[in-house]
Scaffold this active site. Sequence first.
Site, PDB file in Angstrom:
ATOM      1  N   ASN A  29     -34.955  -5.371  -2.476  1.00 26.20           N
ATOM      2  CA  ASN A  29     -33.551  -5.328  -2.069  1.00 26.20           C
ATOM      3  C   ASN A  29     -33.421  -6.165  -0.797  1.00 26.20           C
ATOM      4  OD1 ASN A  29     -31.000  -4.670  -1.236  1.00 26.20           O
ATOM      5  ND2 ASN A  29     -31.307  -2.454  -1.245  1.00 26.20           N
ATOM      6  N   ARG A  36     -32.317  -5.933  -6.726  1.00 23.51           N
ATOM      7  CA  ARG A  36     -30.955  -5.419  -6.599  1.00 23.51           C
ATOM      8  C   ARG A  36     -30.047  -6.600  -6.282  1.00 23.51           C
ATOM      9  NH1 ARG A  36     -28.102  -2.252  -1.714  1.00 23.51           N
ATOM     10  NH2 ARG A  36     -26.208  -1.728  -2.853  1.00 23.51           N
ATOM     11  N   HIS A  82     -22.187   0.361  -5.861  1.00 22.99           N
ATOM     12  CA  HIS A  82     -23.057   1.555  -5.906  1.00 22.99           C
ATOM     13  C   HIS A  82     -23.257   2.033  -7.346  1.00 22.99           C
ATOM     14  CE1 HIS A  82     -21.621   2.765  -1.590  1.00 22.99           C
ATOM     15  NE2 HIS A  82     -22.754   2.098  -1.514  1.00 22.99           N
ATOM     16  N   ARG A 114     -16.821   0.313   8.006  1.00 25.78           N
ATOM     17  CA  ARG A 114     -15.783  -0.345   7.196  1.00 25.78           C
ATOM     18  C   ARG A 114     -14.534   0.526   7.124  1.00 25.78           C
ATOM     19  NH1 ARG A 114     -19.465  -1.354   2.046  1.00 25.78           N
ATOM     20  NH2 ARG A 114     -21.308  -1.219   3.334  1.00 25.78           N
ATOM     21  N   GLU A 167     -31.778   4.929  -6.346  1.00 24.24           N
ATOM     22  CA  GLU A 167     -31.367   3.647  -6.932  1.00 24.24           C
ATOM     23  C   GLU A 167     -32.579   2.794  -7.315  1.00 24.24           C
ATOM     24  OE1 GLU A 167     -27.618   2.256  -4.538  1.00 24.24           O
ATOM     25  OE2 GLU A 167     -28.710   3.736  -3.385  1.00 24.24           O
TER      26      GLU A 167
END
Length: 407
Positions: free
Chosen positions: A7, A91, A180, A241, A386
């Site tokens: 990742n 990813r 996600h 965010r 994940e």
Amino acid sequence: MLILVINCGSSSVKYNLIDTSEEKNLCRGLVERIGAVTSIVKHEPEGGRHTKNTRTIANHSEALQEIMNYLLDTENKIISSPSDIEAVGHRVVHGGEMFKDSVLIDEDVLAAIEQAFDLAPLHNPPNLRGIQAAKKNLPDIPHVAVFDTAFHHSLPNKAFLYGIPNRLYRRYKIRKYGFHGTSHYFVSRQYYKKTGKKAGNTKLITCHLGNGASITAIDGGKSIDTSMGFTPLSGLVMGTRSGDLDPSILFYLIEKEELSLANVHALLNRHSGLLGLSGYASDMRDLIEEASNGDRRCQQAIDVFCYKIKQYIGSYIASMNGCDAIIFTAGIGENSPLIRKRSLEEMSYLGIEVDDTKNDSPDRGAIQKISTDNSKTEVYVIPTNEELVIAIDTAKIAQASDQSPWV
Ligand code: ADP
């Protein structure tokens, strides 16, 4: 199969070495501050000695070399030859409209990931650099791309279209994509496995609450709506965010504070959310601590965070005309009884009742039901993984000789 999961961020490479036959993590690690004078290198072998060092790592290719050197080091006894690794899973944040599933990476796939640079300028370029670096270090094995957006490919038009001229969707592909995906997919499958319920007639709301946060409505095993949109900026309030905003705020701000587009981008992505609201921190643990000491702005940041979650849950119950279970996952969702409780309070009208004792009892890393037996809707805490989804998808694709082409 032994799968290396990668990742890549703009200045970091995270990795996991996973044995998919036992669904077991053998080693994980992180190289961060790539390109800085001192980079930080961490390795955490399962059951072994964790190490943290600093050295200079100039680029992603050197980071991959560092990871391979560590795994091959005879003292660490993790692998004895590069050929022990059978495939690499990457990813990739944005798959645009093209990728409905994970795919074997070839030249066309590389080009398509590059085409999506515009859509995810912060994520896709480092993802691509990571793929190139890993291919250089491990050229003879399959490399597979697993997309954050793929699980949301099932969104119907009414959920993914924005109320703007349709030609903008046709010309620029401006639409909701959602992110996600691997996490929402994983925890929903864990729920079906745990309860024995069939995906086909189950309605779920999955809340992935980490530094980035999103909520997904899953009906019949498919994502039918999700809170992130064209980019991972929209939806819930996140660590830094903003989440959903009235777009007119941008015009107003640009005029009032004479901001450039780059300033606005930084304001909304890096200085907003929990950090902006509290003026103190983006990390939920710090906010909870300060709020308990009486800090008003930290309390307000938590209030806004939980209220948005509650609103999304309510709206997705309406979208699906019901909900069998709400699932909390990721750093905040798995570890904070307070946030789970606050997000679901006063929802008895919808039949949601949290059992305080179960919610408060720490059973870290386990799947836990935290709703009362009377609750019409179940509430679960399910740890996400994940990397395991990426590893399993990678193994499947690497093994399949009749690999289906991407659409
Ligand atoms: P990322 O999106 O970076 O993968 P994580 O899923 O690791 O993020 O979640 C990080 C968030 O989880 C941080 O806000 C952190 O404060 C929060 N978190 C971790 N443990 C706890 C806890 N015990 N209580 C509240 N928040 C927690």
